[in-house]
Design an enzyme around this catalytic site. Structure first.
Site, short mmCIF file in Angstrom:
data_model
loop_
_atom_site.label_atom_id
_atom_site.label_comp_id
_atom_site.label_asym_id
_atom_site.label_seq_id
_atom_site.Cartn_x
_atom_site.Cartn_y
_atom_site.Cartn_z
N CYS A 1 7.58 7.23 4.27
CA CYS A 1 7.82 8.55 3.67
C CYS A 1 6.75 9.57 4.09
O CYS A 1 5.56 9.37 3.82
CB CYS A 1 7.83 8.41 2.15
N CYS B 1 4.76 10.97 1.15
CA CYS B 1 3.82 9.97 0.61
C CYS B 1 2.57 9.89 1.48
O CYS B 1 1.45 9.78 0.95
CB CYS B 1 4.50 8.60 0.55
#
Length: 146
Positions: A5, A8
């Site tokens: 991600c 993230c």
């Protein structure tokens, strides 16, 4: 979070700094890789990444503020979490419904592993794998119906 991600990865350094400050703030900071723990993503009803929760005495609140170190620390130090609506009881990670949701996520991961084994390891055509799952679903339904 998930290792693939981009959002993230963007917050990772801030989160690590926040974790280092956790002892001073008298809190515990952690992170969970949803690719390794799919049941928790189901239990917490994770629909976006990264998802941040504040938990205190079994009451969960979803953090939706800015993702800077100062704002994360302020959320805890200034007790801003008290103004945030708690997660409803039926949606709480400790509720029976969310336990069931976690089970569904584990089941979907298990099915994905079986599909990968059939197609990648055994070299079975993808459509044949789908047919196997369709047949298994029908047989399980018939068995449960009886």
């Amino acid at each position: 979070y998930a290792p693939w991600c981009p959002a993230c990865r963007q917050i990772e350094l801030v989160w690590e700094s926040f974790a280092r400050e956790s002892e001073r703030l008298d809190i515990t900071v952690g992170k969970v890789d949803i690719t390794e723990e799919p049941g928790l993503s189901g239990r917490f009803f994770v629909t976006t990444l990264p998802t941040i929760y504040h938990a205190n005495d079994g009451v969960f609140r979803r953090y939706r503020g800015s993702r800077t170190l100062e704002d994360l620390q302020g959320y805890v130090l200034e007790r801003k979490w008290e103004a945030v609506e708690p997660v409803p009881g039926w949606k709480s990670p400790s509720s029976i419904i969310m336990h069931g949701m976690a089970g569904i996520f584990y089941l979907s991961g298990w099915i994905r592993q079986i599909h990968s084994y059939l197609t990648d390891t055994l070299g079975i055509n993808v459509w044949i794998s789908y047919a196997i799952f369709m047949l298994a679903t029908l047989l399980i339904g018939l068995f449960l119906g009886l």
